[in-house]
Enzyme design. Structure first.
Site, PDB file in Angstrom:
ATOM      1  N   LYS A 182       3.297  27.179 -28.439  1.00  0.00           N
ATOM      2  CA  LYS A 182       2.684  28.215 -27.893  1.00  0.00           C
ATOM      3  C   LYS A 182       2.149  29.296 -28.864  1.00  0.00           C
ATOM      4  CE  LYS A 182       4.572  27.494 -22.911  1.00  0.00           C
ATOM      5  NZ  LYS A 182       3.306  27.679 -22.405  1.00  0.00           N
TER       6      LYS A 182
ATOM      7  N   CYS B 154      -0.213  32.207 -19.955  1.00  0.00           N
ATOM      8  CA  CYS B 154       1.225  31.634 -19.796  1.00  0.00           C
ATOM      9  C   CYS B 154       2.085  32.693 -19.186  1.00  0.00           C
ATOM     10  CB  CYS B 154       1.849  31.456 -21.258  1.00  0.00           C
ATOM     11  SG  CYS B 154       3.705  31.096 -21.447  1.00  0.00           S
TER      12      CYS B 154
ATOM     13  N   MET C 153       6.704  27.158 -14.916  1.00  0.00           N
ATOM     14  CA  MET C 153       5.617  27.871 -15.423  1.00  0.00           C
ATOM     15  C   MET C 153       5.311  29.147 -14.605  1.00  0.00           C
ATOM     16  SD  MET C 153       5.053  24.602 -15.304  1.00  0.00           S
ATOM     17  CE  MET C 153       3.399  24.164 -14.461  1.00  0.00           C
TER      18      MET C 153
END
Length: 396
Positions: free
Chosen positions: A70, A104, A319
């Site tokens: 990420k 995210c 997540m």
């Protein structure tokens, strides 16, 4: 033959929630990477170590999982009512692309701390001691996140006693408010939260059959399926799914056909280039199980069980954006998430995931026949792991 030296770019390696990523200030990126496009993508791919046919990202900062492949770019906000702008890039591990289609939620917890430490926040908004409340513009999805960041002696407080299942050590709590988290849907019904206009649909997957599904756009586009209809109990850990190629292929088919039904792609082939969204999750009523750490989770500790896949693999915890989707769906009567939790009206839910449990709240109401959610709330933690410069070989 002479080879050019590596680029040396200021960067910070941070954990946010149950994810890790490389954080950049927009102004520190090379000029050709300060705008969206191939140059930026190529740079971030090389930073993380992708594409890697070995699937290890040895020659980069990634750690070969969706949770650690990420990147984040932060800048002082161009919006008068926000402190910073935040852009998230999910880097594919084995393919040469960066997916910018979603947020995210885990790394959202680190954005405020990074921005304060990087001098991107007006000092007037930072107390000497207390909690700094920052308004973050999430540029991928065009939504506001409010982060409450602990401050001590004028600096971000990173240490604390807040424990988060899926993270080994305690740290300071960061409370996040995801404001108006539902995206404007593009599917056949065009509902603001439910792309088809329904809280439950019948989703036909060629070769697999027909499944009942809740498809929602809150937090991140997510497809929820009953665990039992897939032959699961909801107590599965990573090995049970990730070690089963047939299961992974089935989940990818559900994801692809669900994305098509949700209006996120125009044809099935596009799903391969949109790996970050939508997510696929399966839900089940409460049951006891042992989390991946060996911690016992009792049926009475949770309202339901949820397992979710990210970038083609079962996630080791949950997540953050999918947690927003779970909390939102749980608050709306009749969704598969709500039914797995026992049905009825709910403003918060605690769910079991492979690493333990997580609580998330959401405020939902029915307005003119459509469900609206004003905000979803959850707590994470974040801290700096390393800061300095990341080095990248120059190309061209």
């Amino acid at each position: 033959m002479l080879h050019p030296p590596q680029l040396k770019i200021p960067a910070t390696y941070m954990r946010g929630g149950t994810s890790k990523g490389v954080f950049f200030r927009l102004q520190d990126l090379p000029a050709n990477a300060q705008q969206p496009g191939p140059a930026r993508d190529a740079l971030l791919l090389r930073v993380i170590g992708s594409p890697d046919p070995y699937g290890k990202q040895i020659d980069g900062m990634g750690a070969a999982t969706s949770s650690t492949s990420k990147t984040v770019i932060v800048s002082t906000s161009t919006r008068p009512d926000h402190d910073v702008d935040y852009l998230f890039g999910q880097v594919s591990i084995d393919s040469p692309f960066v997916d910018w289609s979603g947020n995210c939620g885990n790394l959202s917890a680190a954005v405020g701390a990074f921005a304060i430490s990087g001098g991107m926040v007006d000092p007037a908004h930072i107390p000497q001691d207390g909690v700094a409340t920052l308004r973050i513009w999430q540029a991928n999805i065009g939504k506001t996140i409010i982060a409450h960041v602990a401050v001590a002696a004028g600096a971000v407080q990173e240490t604390g006693d807040f424990e988060l299942d899926g993270v080994t050590f305690p740290a300071a709590e960061v409370q996040l408010e995801f404001m108006d988290p539902a995206a404007e849907a593009e599917g056949e019904g065009g509902g603001a939260m439910f792309p088809t206009g329904n809280v439950v649909d019948k989703l036909e997957i060629p070769g697999l059959g027909m499944f009942r599904a809740t498809m929602i756009t809150a937090g991140i586009p997510t497809i929820f399926i009953d665990a039992a209809s897939l032959g699961y109990t909801g107590t599965e850990l990573q090995e049970a799914i990730n070690g089963d190629p047939k299961a992974l292929a089935a989940f990818e088919a559900i994801r692809a056909y669900g994305a098509l039904r949700m209006g996120l792609i125009r044809n099935i082939d596009e799903a391969a280039k949109r790996q970050h969204t939508p997510k696929v999750a399966f839900v089940a009523p409460p049951a006891s199980y042992l989390a991946s750490s060996g911690k016992a989770v009792a049926a009475g500790d949770v309202d339901l069980l949820v397992r979710a896949l990210s970038m083609g693999k079962l996630h080791h915890a949950m997540m953050g954006t999918a947690a927003v989707a779970i909390g939102t769906a749980a608050a709306i009567p009749g969704t598969l998430v709500n039914l797995a939790a026992g049905g009825g009206d709910r403003t918060a839910v605690r769910f079991g995931h492979p690493s333990g449990t997580l609580r998330v709240g959401a405020e939902a109401e029915l307005v003119d026949g459509e469900w609206r959610v004003s905000k979803a709330i959850m707590s994470r933690s974040a801290r700096v792991l390393m800061e300095g410069w990341v080095r990248v070989p120059q190309t061209g």
